[in-house]
Design a protein around this motif. Structure first.
Motif: not given
Length: 178
Positions: A84-89, A109-114, A126-133
């Motif tokens: 995914s374009a969202v992290a490496s998952y 910010d985005e919040y997901f379940w793995l 898995l929480a991803r901040s506005q800075s990405g990563g």
């Protein structure tokens, strides 16, 4: 316990929303966290004018299943080889492993379940901040994570309490849940 803490924090009266969880979980192929279901039945909306909690309403952009379906279709056709374009998952597809989004903030910010179909009761966040990563993994319940976002100014980088937005809650769709 954590759902009750979120209720007390916001002073919200539970909505008592009725949801066909069996149908939703059948489409996903895995059960959703019990506390998420309780949160949704109680809330379904926007916290502190900043945190968006995905719920169940086909007519609204913050619909949990609609957002997952779109993410899955985009992820499947991204040409990224299942990443995914969202992290490496990858976005979770029934029977597999991947991300299922359940919330976000106005700050991107985005919040997901793995999710892993082979471990159906396991829902790390898995929480991803506005800075990405790649994002940060949290082994806690959805309601504990949400409580920390709303109330813990030191829950960096995700805590919104440091912005003094208060802990108000607004139901979506004219009083109906989002």
């Amino acid at each position: 316990m954590w759902v009750q803490r979120v209720i007390e924090l916001t002073g919200w009266e539970p909505l008592g929303v009725s949801v066909d969880w069996a149908a939703i979980e059948a489409e996903l192929g895995v059960p959703l966290p019990a506390d998420y279901k309780q949160l949704y039945e109680t809330f379904g909306g926007v916290f502190s004018d900043s945190g968006y909690f995905l719920g169940r309403d086909e007519a609204v952009v913050f619909d949990f299943l609609a957002q997952w379906r779109v993410a899955l279709s985009v992820d499947g056709g991204s040409g990224l080889g299942g990443t995914s374009a969202v992290a490496s998952y990858a976005i979770y597809a029934p029977g597999g492993k991947g991300l299922v989004g359940w919330g976000s903030t106005e700050r991107a910010d985005e919040y997901f379940w793995l999710v892993d179909a082979e471990r159906p009761g396991d829902h790390p966040i898995l929480a991803r901040s506005q800075s990405g990563g790649a994002g940060d993994r949290y082994d806690m319940s959805t309601s504990e994570f949400l409580h920390r976002v709303l109330a813990d100014a030191d829950f960096l980088p995700f805590g919104i309490a440091r912005y003094n937005l208060g802990t108000l809650f607004e139901a979506g769709s004219g009083g109906r849940p989002l």
